[in-house]
Scaffold this active site. Structure first.
Site, mmCIF file in Angstrom:
data_model
loop_
_atom_site.group_PDB
_atom_site.id
_atom_site.type_symbol
_atom_site.label_atom_id
_atom_site.label_comp_id
_atom_site.label_asym_id
_atom_site.label_seq_id
_atom_site.Cartn_x
_atom_site.Cartn_y
_atom_site.Cartn_z
ATOM 1 N N GLU A 141 -11.603 10.386 -1.078
ATOM 2 C CA GLU A 141 -12.277 10.414 0.210
ATOM 3 C C GLU A 141 -11.418 11.028 1.302
ATOM 4 O O GLU A 141 -10.186 10.973 1.252
ATOM 5 C CB GLU A 141 -12.690 8.990 0.606
ATOM 6 C CG GLU A 141 -13.898 8.567 -0.185
ATOM 7 C CD GLU A 141 -14.223 7.092 -0.051
ATOM 8 O OE1 GLU A 141 -15.419 6.776 0.065
ATOM 9 O OE2 GLU A 141 -13.312 6.273 -0.065
ATOM 10 N N CYS A 184 -8.040 12.314 7.971
ATOM 11 C CA CYS A 184 -7.244 11.487 7.044
ATOM 12 C C CYS A 184 -7.601 11.939 5.631
ATOM 13 O O CYS A 184 -8.776 11.938 5.265
ATOM 14 C CB CYS A 184 -7.640 10.022 7.281
ATOM 15 S SG CYS A 184 -6.905 8.882 6.099
ATOM 16 N N CYS A 233 -4.031 5.082 -7.234
ATOM 17 C CA CYS A 233 -2.623 5.002 -6.823
ATOM 18 C C CYS A 233 -1.903 4.050 -7.763
ATOM 19 O O CYS A 233 -2.450 3.009 -8.136
ATOM 20 C CB CYS A 233 -2.524 4.509 -5.379
ATOM 21 S SG CYS A 233 -0.803 4.421 -4.800
ATOM 22 N N CYS A 252 -0.426 -1.907 -4.314
ATOM 23 C CA CYS A 252 -0.238 -2.886 -3.233
ATOM 24 C C CYS A 252 -1.382 -3.906 -3.263
ATOM 25 O O CYS A 252 -2.534 -3.548 -3.503
ATOM 26 C CB CYS A 252 -0.217 -2.178 -1.876
ATOM 27 S SG CYS A 252 1.140 -0.999 -1.736
ATOM 28 N N CYS A 278 -4.617 -3.374 -0.953
ATOM 29 C CA CYS A 278 -5.224 -2.045 -0.874
ATOM 30 C C CYS A 278 -6.203 -1.828 -2.021
ATOM 31 O O CYS A 278 -5.839 -2.008 -3.188
ATOM 32 C CB CYS A 278 -4.110 -0.989 -0.926
ATOM 33 S SG CYS A 278 -4.729 0.704 -1.053
ATOM 34 N N CYS A 300 -9.083 2.017 7.033
ATOM 35 C CA CYS A 300 -7.929 2.007 6.126
ATOM 36 C C CYS A 300 -8.151 1.058 4.972
ATOM 37 O O CYS A 300 -8.604 -0.057 5.166
ATOM 38 C CB CYS A 300 -6.686 1.483 6.836
ATOM 39 S SG CYS A 300 -6.257 2.385 8.262
HETATM 40 N N1 SAH Z 1 0.124 5.388 0.037
HETATM 41 C C1 SAH Z 1 0.438 5.638 1.383
HETATM 42 C C2 SAH Z 1 -0.694 6.289 2.159
HETATM 43 C C3 SAH Z 1 -2.065 5.771 1.886
HETATM 44 S S1 SAH Z 1 -2.398 4.124 2.408
HETATM 45 C C4 SAH Z 1 0.927 4.385 2.079
HETATM 46 O O1 SAH Z 1 0.818 3.304 1.503
HETATM 47 O O2 SAH Z 1 1.452 4.520 3.180
HETATM 48 C C5 SAH Z 1 -2.559 4.365 4.176
HETATM 49 C C6 SAH Z 1 -2.389 3.105 5.007
HETATM 50 O O3 SAH Z 1 -3.486 2.208 4.820
HETATM 51 C C7 SAH Z 1 -1.145 2.327 4.634
HETATM 52 O O4 SAH Z 1 -0.407 1.945 5.745
HETATM 53 C C8 SAH Z 1 -1.720 1.124 3.943
HETATM 54 O O5 SAH Z 1 -0.837 0.066 3.994
HETATM 55 C C9 SAH Z 1 -2.986 0.892 4.704
HETATM 56 N N2 SAH Z 1 -3.922 0.033 3.986
HETATM 57 C C10 SAH Z 1 -4.140 -0.031 2.659
HETATM 58 N N3 SAH Z 1 -5.082 -0.950 2.378
HETATM 59 C C11 SAH Z 1 -5.472 -1.486 3.550
HETATM 60 C C12 SAH Z 1 -6.440 -2.459 3.914
HETATM 61 N N4 SAH Z 1 -7.187 -3.052 2.991
HETATM 62 N N5 SAH Z 1 -6.593 -2.730 5.211
HETATM 63 C C13 SAH Z 1 -5.866 -2.106 6.139
HETATM 64 N N6 SAH Z 1 -4.947 -1.166 5.869
HETATM 65 C C14 SAH Z 1 -4.752 -0.861 4.586
HETATM 66 FE FE1 SF4 Z 2 -1.008 3.150 -2.904
HETATM 67 FE FE2 SF4 Z 2 -2.627 1.752 -1.359
HETATM 68 FE FE3 SF4 Z 2 -0.101 0.994 -1.642
HETATM 69 FE FE4 SF4 Z 2 -0.675 3.229 -0.237
HETATM 70 S S1 SF4 Z 2 -1.258 1.111 0.296
HETATM 71 S S2 SF4 Z 2 0.909 2.957 -1.812
HETATM 72 S S3 SF4 Z 2 -2.478 3.948 -1.405
HETATM 73 S S4 SF4 Z 2 -1.640 1.057 -3.275
#
Ligand code: SAH
Ligand code: SF4
Length: 386
Positions: A91, A104, A111, A115, A118, A344
């Site tokens: 996306e 974005c 990924c 995390c 996420c 996000c």
């Molecule tokens: N992988 C990279 C970039 C993609 S994630 C990273 O982790 O930085 C982009 C941002 O979205 C990151 O700061 C991540 O922590 C945040 N993010 C991921 N899942 C989220 C969620 N469920 N709610 C709010 N922010 C989230």
């Molecule tokens: Fe990967 Fe999501 Fe963690 Fe970013 S926040 S590194 S996209 S798992």
């Protein structure tokens, strides 16, 4: 197989043209047609010799990712879902603001960092995007938006690599894609307006600094290793001490004089005033003050599999006050595009259910996007499958 010209930065395109026996400056013309004018057909490139156009037709093509769907939020945010084959989709989200237009974009399908908070992470890793697939999100969005908004000039002024995937785990595709964004003959974005967001792949932060320094955002989410190990599993490999050292090295080459730390506010997990105080101590350690970084507090966007919830607004405000009082510039991110799941961490919606995405992909049967005057009204889906 012919070459997809969206894969090349200007240097790569020059080498390709030389391979065809053409002068390097032809590459600049070609590059401008593709990225500045949005041309996808060689016959449209009127100032290229016919003989070159014919040669290009047999050796190259310009192919952007097919669009599976488009959603327009009531706040003007637009989300596109792109087909990356194999039952996967990524996306991109356009966020209009008064003084800028931010896109974005995604760097990977899924990924591997996994995390906890996420939804892309929960989906697992499918594959890296190619440079052309990364660039194609910008190519498509910029030229679509110019038509849609009836603008002759540039619409997208900022790009953030904050969509799906960990950009620094797809470094070899990321760098040429960034170069296309920065090139004056491409999108001409300034280094300060292109941001790579990372969960902290320490060796690649150093390489980015050497090969293509742009603005850096680091997803921190915790004030100590024990908690960060749990939230961002990559921390077990590159703990906070090493991550901060890499950030400090990056600052010596960065286009901005600060690093942005992203901090997702998780109810009862990382959001207490004690966590904030610990964070203050952490960023001051060694550096004397907190001036080398800024904090961006992100309201968590919940999804059921995470088992986590969003911190109440009062808790987020209290947390931000502790940081601000210590002289650390702190902002609370506004959520945009909530009504279309474009915020996000919500960028996995249609891919989560793989049977569903397979069904969507197999039913796809028509051109990806409707003409501008047929766009769906705000908040409704403009979809191309049944
Ligand atoms: N992988 C990279 C970039 C993609 S994630 C990273 O982790 O930085 C982009 C941002 O979205 C990151 O700061 C991540 O922590 C945040 N993010 C991921 N899942 C989220 C969620 N469920 N709610 C709010 N922010 C989230
Ligand atoms: Fe990967 Fe999501 Fe963690 Fe970013 S926040 S590194 S996209 S798992």
């Amino acid at each position: 197989m012919t070459a997809n010209l969206l894969d090349y930065d200007l240097e790569g395109l020059a080498a390709f043209c030389e391979g065809l026996g053409e002068k390097r400056f032809r590459a600049t013309q070609l590059f401008r047609w593709i990225h500045q004018k949005g041309a996808a057909q060689f016959d449209d490139m009127s100032d290229l010799a016919k003989s070159l156009r014919e040669k290009l037709k047999t050796t190259a093509h310009i192919k952007a990712l097919p669009v599976l769907s488009q959603h327009i939020s009531s706040d003007g945010t637009i989300k596109w879902l792109f087909d990356v084959e194999g039952g996967n989709a990524v996306e991109a989200v356009f966020i209009p603001e008064d003084d800028r237009g931010t896109l974005c974009i995604s760097s990977q399908a899924g990924c591997a960092v996994a995390c906890r908070f996420c939804s892309t992470g929960h989906q697992g890793f499918s594959r890296n995007l190619t440079a052309g697939e990364i660039v194609s999100q910008l190519w498509f969005a910029e030229h679509f938006l110019r038509k849609y908004l009836k603008r002759a000039d540039r619409v997208i002024s900022n790009v953030v690599m904050m969509g799906m995937g960990e950009p620094l785990q797809n470094f070899s595709a990321l760098v040429p894609a960034l170069r296309v964004m920065l090139d004056d003959h491409g999108y001409g974005l300034s280094r300060r307006r292109v941001t790579v967001s990372t969960s902290g792949v320490v060796p690649m932060i150093d390489r980015l600094g050497k090969e293509c320094p742009v603005a850096l955002a680091v997803s921190l989410h915790a004030p100590n290793d024990a908690l960060r190990d749990d939230l961002v599993p990559l921390n077990r490999k590159y703990p906070i001490g090493e991550l901060f050292a890499a950030c400090k090295r990056y600052l010596t080459v960065a286009p901005r004089d600060f690093i942005t730390f992203e901090y997702c506010m998780l109810n009862g997990v990382n959001d207490s005033p004690e966590h904030a105080a610990e964070l203050v101590k952490l960023v001051r350690s060694g550096a004397g003050d907190g001036n080398w970084c800024k904090f961006n507090l992100i309201p968590f966007n919940p999804f059921p599999a995470s088992g986590l919830t969003r911190s109440p607004q009062a808790v987020v405000v209290a947390f931000s006050k502790v940081l601000s009082a210590a002289g650390i510039v702190t902002t609370i991110r506004k959520t945009r595009g909530d009504d279309i799941d474009a915020a996000c961490g919500q960028l996995a919606g249609d891919v989560k259910d793989r049977t569903n995405i397979h069904a969507r992909l197999s039913k796809r049967r028509t051109i990806p996007i409707r003409p501008e005057n047929e766009l769906a009204p705000a908040g409704r889906e403009d979809t191309i499958d049944d």
